[in-house]
Design a protein around this motif. Structure first.
Motif, PDB file in Angstrom:
ATOM      1  N   VAL A  11       0.863  -1.147   0.110  1.00 15.85           N
ATOM      2  CA  VAL A  11      -0.096  -0.098  -0.014  1.00 15.85           C
ATOM      3  C   VAL A  11       0.769   1.532   0.132  1.00 15.85           C
ATOM      4  O   VAL A  11       0.268   2.403  -0.289  1.00 15.85           O
ATOM      5  CB  VAL A  11      -1.077   0.121   1.262  1.00 15.85           C
ATOM      6  CG1 VAL A  11      -2.054  -1.010   1.088  1.00 15.85           C
ATOM      7  CG2 VAL A  11      -0.152  -0.124   2.425  1.00 15.85           C
ATOM      8  N   ASN A  62      -5.031   0.003  13.025  1.00 14.12           N
ATOM      9  CA  ASN A  62      -4.626   1.369  12.841  1.00 14.12           C
ATOM     10  C   ASN A  62      -5.911   2.217  12.930  1.00 14.12           C
ATOM     11  O   ASN A  62      -7.034   1.779  12.936  1.00 14.12           O
ATOM     12  CB  ASN A  62      -4.023   1.493  11.223  1.00 14.12           C
ATOM     13  CG  ASN A  62      -3.058   2.760  10.999  1.00 14.12           C
ATOM     14  OD1 ASN A  62      -3.460   3.605  11.572  1.00 14.12           O
ATOM     15  ND2 ASN A  62      -1.996   2.682  10.679  1.00 14.12           N
ATOM     16  N   LYS A  66      -7.621  -0.904   9.767  1.00 18.66           N
ATOM     17  CA  LYS A  66      -6.701  -1.824   8.942  1.00 18.66           C
ATOM     18  C   LYS A  66      -5.532  -2.139   9.724  1.00 18.66           C
ATOM     19  O   LYS A  66      -5.179  -1.491  10.627  1.00 18.66           O
ATOM     20  CB  LYS A  66      -6.507  -1.296   7.620  1.00 18.66           C
ATOM     21  CG  LYS A  66      -7.739  -1.271   6.723  1.00 18.66           C
ATOM     22  CD  LYS A  66      -7.411  -0.652   5.208  1.00 18.66           C
ATOM     23  CE  LYS A  66      -8.607  -0.370   4.411  1.00 18.66           C
ATOM     24  NZ  LYS A  66      -8.300  -0.115   2.949  1.00 18.66           N
ATOM     25  N   ASN A  67      -5.060  -3.445   9.281  1.00 19.57           N
ATOM     26  CA  ASN A  67      -3.746  -3.816   9.882  1.00 19.57           C
ATOM     27  C   ASN A  67      -2.524  -3.755   8.831  1.00 19.57           C
ATOM     28  O   ASN A  67      -2.662  -3.985   7.835  1.00 19.57           O
ATOM     29  CB  ASN A  67      -3.838  -5.213  10.232  1.00 19.57           C
ATOM     30  CG  ASN A  67      -4.905  -5.374  11.376  1.00 19.57           C
ATOM     31  OD1 ASN A  67      -4.747  -5.114  12.590  1.00 19.57           O
ATOM     32  ND2 ASN A  67      -5.847  -6.057  10.738  1.00 19.57           N
ATOM     33  N   TYR A  68      -1.586  -3.064   9.435  1.00 21.08           N
ATOM     34  CA  TYR A  68      -0.285  -2.968   8.478  1.00 21.08           C
ATOM     35  C   TYR A  68       0.840  -3.324   8.928  1.00 21.08           C
ATOM     36  O   TYR A  68       1.155  -3.565  10.392  1.00 21.08           O
ATOM     37  CB  TYR A  68      -0.193  -1.441   8.477  1.00 21.08           C
ATOM     38  CG  TYR A  68      -1.218  -0.654   7.398  1.00 21.08           C
ATOM     39  CD1 TYR A  68      -1.279  -0.840   6.245  1.00 21.08           C
ATOM     40  CD2 TYR A  68      -2.182   0.071   8.478  1.00 21.08           C
ATOM     41  CE1 TYR A  68      -2.550  -0.122   5.575  1.00 21.08           C
ATOM     42  CE2 TYR A  68      -3.257   0.682   7.745  1.00 21.08           C
ATOM     43  CZ  TYR A  68      -3.283   0.753   6.324  1.00 21.08           C
ATOM     44  OH  TYR A  68      -4.442   1.320   5.823  1.00 21.08           O
ATOM     45  N   CYS A  70       5.572  -3.313   7.980  1.00 18.28           N
ATOM     46  CA  CYS A  70       6.462  -2.803   6.975  1.00 18.28           C
ATOM     47  C   CYS A  70       7.566  -4.082   6.569  1.00 18.28           C
ATOM     48  O   CYS A  70       7.908  -4.768   7.622  1.00 18.28           O
ATOM     49  CB  CYS A  70       7.354  -1.490   7.519  1.00 18.28           C
ATOM     50  SG  CYS A  70       6.091  -0.196   7.486  1.00 18.28           S
ATOM     51  N   VAL A  79       5.455  -0.771   2.506  1.00 19.38           N
ATOM     52  CA  VAL A  79       4.159  -0.913   3.668  1.00 19.38           C
ATOM     53  C   VAL A  79       3.033  -2.070   3.130  1.00 19.38           C
ATOM     54  O   VAL A  79       2.693  -1.757   1.845  1.00 19.38           O
ATOM     55  CB  VAL A  79       3.726   0.352   4.161  1.00 19.38           C
ATOM     56  CG1 VAL A  79       2.282   0.152   5.074  1.00 19.38           C
ATOM     57  CG2 VAL A  79       4.720   1.440   4.655  1.00 19.38           C
ATOM     58  N   SER A  81      -0.620  -4.153   3.552  1.00 25.33           N
ATOM     59  CA  SER A  81      -1.843  -4.253   4.401  1.00 25.33           C
ATOM     60  C   SER A  81      -2.008  -5.606   4.715  1.00 25.33           C
ATOM     61  O   SER A  81      -1.871  -6.486   3.871  1.00 25.33           O
ATOM     62  CB  SER A  81      -2.880  -3.560   3.808  1.00 25.33           C
ATOM     63  OG  SER A  81      -3.607  -4.057   2.758  1.00 25.33           O
TER      64      SER A  81
END
Length: 86
Positions: A11, A62, A66-68, A70, A79, A81
């Motif tokens: 993303v 977040n 959503k969940n992210y 790196c 990054v 998701s």
């Protein structure tokens, strides 16, 4: 218990260099069928999160819900998701 299906999507990129594996913003992968196509450095970071989601756990989301995570390459910092798909 049936394992949840997980979609992994690039993303954003925060680093100055292009991904060494060739990932670009918008690339999306099904964890069950395409995990071999994802950079091993990114998968190393993603796996604990994926394991939690697949077995019914939840992650702190977040601000947008959503969940992210790196990748660990400081020159690239892609990054990703994580989303549970149905």
């Amino acid at each position: 218990m049936k394992k949840a299906k997980i979609q992994i999507t690039v993303v954003n990129r925060l680093g100055k260099c292009k991904c060494h594996r060739g990932h670009q913003i918008g690339d999306s992968f099904d964890y069950d069928t395409q995990r071999g196509e994802i950079c091993p450095m990114a998968m190393h970071i993603a796996f604990p999160y994926i394991d939690i989601l697949r077995y019914g756990g939840s992650l702190p989301a977040n601000k947008d819900g959503k969940n992210y995570f790196c990748c660990s390459d400081v020159d690239v910092i892609n990054v990703f998701s994580l989303e549970i798909t149905k």
